[in-house]
Enzyme design. Structure first.
Site, mmCIF file in Angstrom:
data_model
loop_
_atom_site.group_PDB
_atom_site.id
_atom_site.type_symbol
_atom_site.label_atom_id
_atom_site.label_comp_id
_atom_site.label_asym_id
_atom_site.label_seq_id
_atom_site.Cartn_x
_atom_site.Cartn_y
_atom_site.Cartn_z
ATOM 1 N N SER A 173 0.842 -1.195 0.000
ATOM 2 C CA SER A 173 0.000 0.000 0.000
ATOM 3 C C SER A 173 0.883 1.253 0.000
ATOM 4 C CB SER A 173 -0.969 -0.040 1.186
ATOM 5 O OG SER A 173 -1.958 0.956 1.035
ATOM 6 N N ASP A 275 -9.914 -3.983 -5.321
ATOM 7 C CA ASP A 275 -9.242 -2.829 -4.714
ATOM 8 C C ASP A 275 -9.592 -1.572 -5.505
ATOM 9 O OD1 ASP A 275 -7.495 -0.936 -3.667
ATOM 10 O OD2 ASP A 275 -5.715 -2.200 -3.830
ATOM 11 N N HIS A 305 -8.291 -4.557 -1.148
ATOM 12 C CA HIS A 305 -7.129 -3.884 -0.589
ATOM 13 C C HIS A 305 -6.792 -4.458 0.789
ATOM 14 C CE1 HIS A 305 -4.199 -0.654 -0.789
ATOM 15 N NE2 HIS A 305 -4.416 -0.425 0.493
#
Length: 339
Positions: A173, A275, A305
């Site tokens: 991320s 995501d 995600h």
């Protein structure tokens, strides 16, 4: 225009509540994350019932910035073998969490044992107290730390086990975003005798002013809804800029850094179909590949995600893909050195 980055007041309040953060009068945050922190485990406790697969210890990085490294090594490393060094950057939208957060601690334990590798997890400074590029600067400090360790041999684990010719940068991320920007910055540094041979970006966190189709499709995503995503960028980016800044949108300054992009090592880029960031991740992968970077794209139709935090099977699939990528590059470099 700055107003393009502004969220409606009621929605912003919801975003603060979603992230469990409170903005203080001085601009700092009070963080109340639901994820506990855990200490390092530098040695096996004979009185503990826990079966350790990796050991870990905390090492200072830059005392002035209050940063440090949590270094991991397998409990049972392969005999007579040097291990790759992976410099790891955790996720959290640049605002949250730590190397001590149990989710990242356990992940690094698993990766260190399974790959096997030495993992140097970086405690970088968080925004908004330290807006970008502070995290990138801390990442460069970590790379320079690795170089210093290679030259001076300060830490016994690194001295005994590390192969400094096989260094990887890895992040998830926001950590994946840090990997890219740190990788570019490292090209300006004489790294000898260490060599960065691969970048691993798991669901890298990028964005832009224009909404992607996946952002609009998953506007109310349970992990990264759009208003929360906007708030994180608002707090992480330099004040007064929007999401079309080079830190968040790597396509903005593509021409400016073209010559650097061409020099990046092989990249593993992984993303998931559920995501909101998936479209931006695919565009990023295409962009760097168009400049000659060897990209291993792994864009799955399933998942969401940070899925590896919640799903053990997805976590294991991620570890397996990283292990395969690291092994491929290490074997490739051994082949080149033998030629």
């Amino acid at each position: 225009m700055a107003e393009r980055n502004i969220i409606a007041e009621s929605t912003m309040e919801d975003a603060y509540e979603f992230l469990k953060i409170t903005r203080n009068p001085d601009g700092s945050l009070t963080r109340n994350p639901p994820v506990p922190n855990v200490p390092s485990t530098p040695e096996i406790d004979p009185n503990s019932s826990n079966q350790l697969i990796s050991l870990s210890k905390d090492l200072p990085l830059n005392p002035a910035a209050n940063t440090f490294i949590r270094l991991y090594r397998p409990v049972s490393p392969p005999p007579n073998a040097k291990l790759p060094l992976i410099i790891y950057f955790h996720g959290g939208g640049f605002l949250l969490l730590s190397v001590s957060s149990v989710i990242f601690h356990e992940s690094c334990n698993a990766m260190s044992a399974q790959i096997p590798a030495l993992i140097a997890s970086v405690e970088y400074r968080l925004a908004p107290e330290h807006r970008l590029p502070a995290a990138y600067e801390d990442a460069v400090d970590a790379i320079k730390w690795a170089k210093d360790e290679a030259i001076n041999g300060g830490d016994p684990w690194l001295k005994e086990f590390a192969d400094f010719s096989k260094v990887f940068l890895m992040g998830s991320s926001s950590g994946g975003n840090i990997v890219y920007h740190a990788g570019l910055r490292a090209l300006d540094i004489n790294l000898d005798p260490i060599k960065i041979v691969g970048l691993i970006m798991n669901q890298p966190y990028f964005g832009g002013v224009k909404r992607s189709e996946s952002e609009l499709k998953f506007v109310n995503d349970k992990i990264l809804p759009l208003h929360v995503n906007d708030l994180m960028w608002l707090l992480a980016l330099p004040e007064g800029v929007d999401r079309d800044h080079e830190y968040s949108n790597p396509l903005i300054n593509e021409t400016k850094v073209k010559e650097k992009i061409e020099r990046l090592p092989r990249c593993l880029i992984r993303g998931y179909g559920g995501d909101p960031l998936i479209d931006g991740q695919k565009e990023f992968a295409k962009m760097i590949e168009s400049h000659g970077v060897h990209v291993t794209p792994q864009f799955l139709e399933t998942g969401y995600h940070a899925v590896e935090i919640f799903d053990k099977k997805c976590a294991q699939d991620l570890y397996d893909s990283i292990k395969d990528f690291v092994k491929y590059i290490c074997d490739e470099n051994v082949g080149k050195s033998a030629m």
